[in-house]
Design a protein around this motif. Structure first.
Motif, short mmCIF file in Angstrom:
data_model
loop_
_atom_site.label_atom_id
_atom_site.label_comp_id
_atom_site.label_asym_id
_atom_site.label_seq_id
_atom_site.Cartn_x
_atom_site.Cartn_y
_atom_site.Cartn_z
N ALA A 81 0.81 -2.37 -6.05
CA ALA A 81 1.45 -2.17 -4.82
C ALA A 81 3.14 -2.84 -4.95
O ALA A 81 3.77 -2.95 -4.60
CB ALA A 81 0.47 -3.03 -3.52
N ALA A 82 3.25 -3.88 -6.11
CA ALA A 82 4.24 -4.46 -6.26
C ALA A 82 5.66 -2.84 -6.07
O ALA A 82 7.05 -3.24 -5.55
CB ALA A 82 3.94 -5.03 -7.39
N ALA A 83 5.91 -2.54 -6.97
CA ALA A 83 6.43 -1.15 -6.49
C ALA A 83 6.79 -0.31 -5.87
O ALA A 83 7.29 -0.23 -5.24
CB ALA A 83 6.57 0.10 -7.84
N LEU A 84 5.12 0.13 -4.70
CA LEU A 84 5.58 0.84 -3.70
C LEU A 84 6.30 -0.44 -2.71
O LEU A 84 7.19 0.69 -1.78
CB LEU A 84 3.68 0.77 -3.55
N VAL A 85 5.71 -1.57 -2.58
CA VAL A 85 6.91 -2.83 -1.81
C VAL A 85 7.92 -3.32 -1.87
O VAL A 85 8.52 -3.75 -1.02
CB VAL A 85 6.10 -3.95 -0.94
N GLU A 86 8.42 -2.29 -3.10
CA GLU A 86 9.32 -3.39 -3.59
C GLU A 86 10.53 -3.36 -2.53
O GLU A 86 11.07 -1.93 -2.14
CB GLU A 86 9.96 -2.84 -4.84
N GLY A 87 11.08 -3.74 -1.87
CA GLY A 87 12.50 -3.51 -1.55
C GLY A 87 12.08 -3.84 0.46
O GLY A 87 13.04 -3.06 1.18
N LEU A 88 10.23 -3.83 0.91
CA LEU A 88 9.91 -3.16 1.97
C LEU A 88 9.37 -5.10 2.35
O LEU A 88 9.11 -5.68 1.37
CB LEU A 88 9.22 -2.69 1.47
N GLU A 89 9.21 -4.55 3.64
CA GLU A 89 8.37 -5.65 4.39
C GLU A 89 7.47 -5.36 5.32
O GLU A 89 7.55 -3.74 5.94
CB GLU A 89 9.41 -6.94 5.46
N VAL A 90 6.44 -5.92 5.04
CA VAL A 90 5.01 -5.45 5.83
C VAL A 90 5.03 -6.22 7.28
O VAL A 90 5.01 -7.36 7.22
CB VAL A 90 4.02 -5.55 5.28
N PHE A 91 4.88 -5.26 8.52
CA PHE A 91 4.05 -6.42 9.80
C PHE A 91 3.21 -5.72 10.28
O PHE A 91 3.11 -4.78 10.29
CB PHE A 91 5.68 -5.95 10.35
N GLU A 92 2.42 -5.98 11.35
CA GLU A 92 1.50 -5.81 12.06
C GLU A 92 1.84 -4.77 13.20
O GLU A 92 3.08 -5.33 13.77
CB GLU A 92 0.48 -6.70 12.99
N LEU A 93 1.19 -4.03 13.30
CA LEU A 93 1.77 -3.13 14.48
C LEU A 93 1.36 -3.56 16.24
O LEU A 93 0.39 -4.71 15.46
CB LEU A 93 0.89 -1.75 14.37
N PRO A 94 2.78 -3.97 16.39
CA PRO A 94 2.77 -4.57 18.04
C PRO A 94 1.28 -3.36 18.78
O PRO A 94 1.67 -3.81 20.66
CB PRO A 94 3.35 -4.69 18.53
N MET A 95 0.83 -2.74 18.26
CA MET A 95 -0.52 -1.95 19.46
C MET A 95 -2.27 -2.07 18.78
O MET A 95 -2.13 -2.03 17.51
CB MET A 95 -0.19 -0.47 19.91
N ALA A 96 -2.70 -1.78 20.10
CA ALA A 96 -4.09 -1.68 19.10
C ALA A 96 -4.45 -0.63 18.69
O ALA A 96 -4.44 0.98 19.59
CB ALA A 96 -5.28 -2.31 20.31
N LEU A 97 -4.44 -0.30 17.55
CA LEU A 97 -5.31 1.30 16.82
C LEU A 97 -5.82 1.21 16.50
O LEU A 97 -7.61 -0.15 15.80
CB LEU A 97 -4.52 2.09 15.70
N PRO A 98 -7.16 2.32 16.23
CA PRO A 98 -8.61 2.37 15.93
C PRO A 98 -8.75 2.28 14.41
O PRO A 98 -7.49 2.41 13.49
CB PRO A 98 -8.72 3.63 16.08
N GLU A 99 -9.51 1.75 13.77
CA GLU A 99 -9.94 0.99 11.93
C GLU A 99 -9.39 2.73 11.98
O GLU A 99 -10.48 4.09 12.51
CB GLU A 99 -10.79 1.06 11.74
N ILE A 100 -9.25 2.97 10.25
CA ILE A 100 -9.47 3.63 9.24
C ILE A 100 -10.80 4.31 8.53
O ILE A 100 -11.19 3.02 8.24
CB ILE A 100 -8.63 3.89 8.90
#
Length: 307
Positions: A255-274
């Motif tokens: 995942a390192a290459a995919l998220v390079e230069g990016l920040e991951v955050f939790e979505l501020p609303m409730a969503l159904p599981e995948i």
């Protein structure tokens, strides 16, 4: 073959092997009188007495002697053909190609450990991954696909399913994005520009439903076929993406290459599981080789650090 009763075959085999009505009856769990009636039917069908009395016992006729070995082989083959298949399988001796239909997320996360597991256990097995462009049962029904991995769609009612993995969406934005300067709220999230990953170019989804319940609406400026493309757009612009958490987990080396230069955050609303499921056609339900494949896929998922 309307005039041939194949139920007589085991009886004939028992009679020719035992050379005795009583012995054949005991072998098949029948009464002596029932076996005598069966012998009479066999004599009528073959036009030969088969077993004739000699003193206190019975001896086979030349016709019976000539057919004894053949009857034994045919009876054995019939039992093997029509009997229950063994539930045991030796993966090391299995030689078969399995077609697995899955999206790029599954291939990126699990194809490598699945292939490695298969190589160790069943070196003669070949896995052929094909893209999951549609969510229907046609490939499973016509035999072009052995196993499908993904989110359930419009599948056939007969298709077997087994949930093997649960995931959820997270938000992704470039490092330094203004959205991340403060706590991400539903309102600030909705005000951003968004990129959506959808092979069928479907724009409206669970995120939009959740925002609508809060009286909010987002602006979608791009629709791409897959999540890697969405991540690339988010990395090089102020557009925000939503991707499965498993794809960008920090503890997954690839995942390192995919998220390079990016920040991951939790979505501020409730969503159904995948919910990711394995799907297959019921004609393969009791096939030992296919069952081994399903169990192997499930084991790889459970052993994965991203699950």
């Amino acid at each position: 073959m309307n005039d041939v009763d194949l139920n007589l075959l085991p009886a004939l085999d028992a009679l020719l092997t035992e050379g005795s009505v009583t012995g054949a009856a005991r072998r098949l769990g029948l009464s002596a009188s029932a076996m005598s009636r069966t012998l009479a039917r066999l004599r009528s069908m073959t036009g030969d007495p088969l077993l004739v009395r000699a003193g206190v016992g019975l001896v086979p006729t030349p016709r019976a002697l000539a057919m004894r070995e053949q009857v034994r082989e045919v009876a054995r083959d019939a039992r093997a053909l029509l009997g229950r298949e063994t539930t045991e399988i030796d993966p090391a001796a299995l030689e078969r190609t399995f077609v697995v239909r899955a999206n790029e997320g599954f291939v990126a996360l699990f194809a490598a450990p699945l292939v490695a597991t298969v190589i160790r256990a069943a070196p003669r097995v070949r896995l052929r991954f094909v893209p999951r462009l549609v969510k229907d049962a046609l490939g499973l029904r016509d035999g072009r696909v052995d196993l499908e991995i993904g989110v359930l769609g419009k599948s056939g009612p007969e298709v077997r399913t087994h949930a093997i993995f649960r995931d959820r969406f997270v938000g992704v934005a470039r490092v330094g994005h203004p959205l991340l300067d403060t706590q991400v709220t539903a309102a600030s999230f909705a005000q951003c520009l968004h990129v959506v990953a959808s092979r069928k170019a479907v724009v409206h989804g669970p995120v939009d439903d959740a925002l609508a319940e809060l009286g909010l609406r987002r602006t979608i400026v791009a629709v791409v076929a897959g999540f890697p493309d969405a991540l690339r757009i988010a990395r090089d612009s102020d557009v925000v993406a939503q991707v499965p958490r498993s794809l960008v987990r920090a503890d997954r080396p690839s995942a390192a290459a995919l998220v390079e230069g990016l920040e991951v955050f939790e979505l501020p609303m409730a969503l159904p599981e995948i919910v990711i499921s394995a799907m297959w056609h019921p004609r393969l339900d009791v096939d030992p080789a296919h069952r081994w494949l399903r169990e192997t896929v499930t084991a790889v998922f459970r052993a994965s650090p991203v699950v």
